[in-house]
Scaffold this motif. Structure first.
Motif, short mmCIF file in Angstrom:
data_model
loop_
_atom_site.label_atom_id
_atom_site.label_comp_id
_atom_site.label_asym_id
_atom_site.label_seq_id
_atom_site.Cartn_x
_atom_site.Cartn_y
_atom_site.Cartn_z
N PRO A 1 5.28 6.56 -9.77
CA PRO A 1 6.53 6.20 -9.07
C PRO A 1 7.59 7.27 -9.25
N SER B 1 -1.87 2.20 -5.30
CA SER B 1 -1.11 3.45 -5.38
C SER B 1 -2.00 4.57 -5.90
N SER C 1 6.73 4.43 0.80
CA SER C 1 6.82 5.84 0.41
C SER C 1 8.24 6.05 -0.09
N THR D 1 7.23 8.21 -3.56
CA THR D 1 6.56 6.98 -3.98
C THR D 1 7.55 6.03 -4.64
N ALA E 1 -2.57 8.28 -10.11
CA ALA E 1 -1.92 7.09 -10.68
C ALA E 1 -2.23 7.00 -12.17
N TYR F 1 8.33 2.78 -5.89
CA TYR F 1 7.86 1.45 -6.27
C TYR F 1 8.99 0.44 -6.16
N CYS G 1 0.81 -1.21 0.00
CA CYS G 1 0.00 0.00 0.00
C CYS G 1 0.85 1.27 0.00
N ASP G 2 0.51 2.18 -0.90
CA ASP G 2 1.14 3.49 -1.02
C ASP G 2 0.92 4.29 0.26
N SER H 1 2.64 7.41 0.45
CA SER H 1 3.27 8.69 0.10
C SER H 1 2.43 9.86 0.59
#
Length: 221
Positions: A120, A116, A53, A80, A149, A82, A10-11, A13
């Motif tokens: 990224p 997200s 993050s 972010t 996204a 990835y 899970c994002d 950020s």
């Protein structure tokens, strides 16, 4: 015993601050309750939570949800990455599968729910991603995109199914609650399928549609 490991990637950020991260954190107790109070589901599945993050953190190592009181909360802030998310995922999957097998379990191919809300920030992330999908365990990845996204990126991440939030009448918070409900349903239905079939002919049960999201084609040229 047959075990199906699930990972929520899970994002966390900075763009997730506020309603988005609150929606996920508000849904995690429901996921925990739904699974931990169903002996069949808890017995056949394991759950891991990884937040990412600037770096990725294993917030909840792979666990039988009936064995813990609650799932840790996510906290938003930062960029972010990835790449670090996928590097951390791969380390976890390799260690977790080895540990489960050492305990005598039959382990199904791991399942990853990836979420997200942005692009990224590390341009070389796809190298870490390739190492995940080219690994001997190659998890099935269901990717969800919200907010900023990009559909093309979400489609690249997924190798099983992908969804993008496109319904402007549904807020990001509402969409994320639907995402969490879809994850919960997938865990419950998949575990019940394993139990019903004794592990034979098992099929991963992932929603074909999720309210607030549109399915994304994974046809890649």
């Amino acid at each position: 015993m047959q075990i199906l490991p699930f990972y929520l990637l899970c994002d966390e950020s900075g763009s997730m601050i506020g309603e988005p991260i609150d929606a996920i954190n508000g849904a995690l107790p429901d996921l925990h309750h739904e699974i931990s109070t169903n002996p069949t589901v808890a017995d056949k599945t394991r759950f891991c939570l990884i937040g990412f993050s600037d770096t990725a953190t294993v917030l909840q190592p792979l666990v039988d949800l009936s064995g813990i009181d609650s799932v840790p909360a996510l906290a938003a802030g930062g960029l972010t990455s990835y790449g670090d998310a996928f590097r951390t995922l791969l380390r976890c999957v390799e260690a977790d599968v080895a540990a489960l097998k050492a305990e005598g379990h039959e382990v199904y191919r791991p399942v990853v729910f990836f979420l997200s809300d942005g692009i990224p920030t590390d341009p070389d992330w796809d190298q870490a991603y390739k190492e995940v999908i080219q690994s001997r365990f190659c998890p099935k990845i269901i990717a969800f995109g919200i907010g900023e996204a990009q559909e093309s990126t979400i489609a690249r991440v997924a190798n099983f199914r992908a969804f993008m939030q496109k319904d402007s009448s549904v807020s990001p918070a509402q969409a994320l609650r639907e995402f969490a409900s879809s994850l919960t349903r997938s865990i419950v239905r998949s575990a019940e399928g394993i139990a019903a079939n004794g592990g034979n002919g098992f099929t991963l049960a992932v929603d074909d549609t999720v309210p607030g999201f549109s399915i994304v084609s994974l046809d890649k040229l």
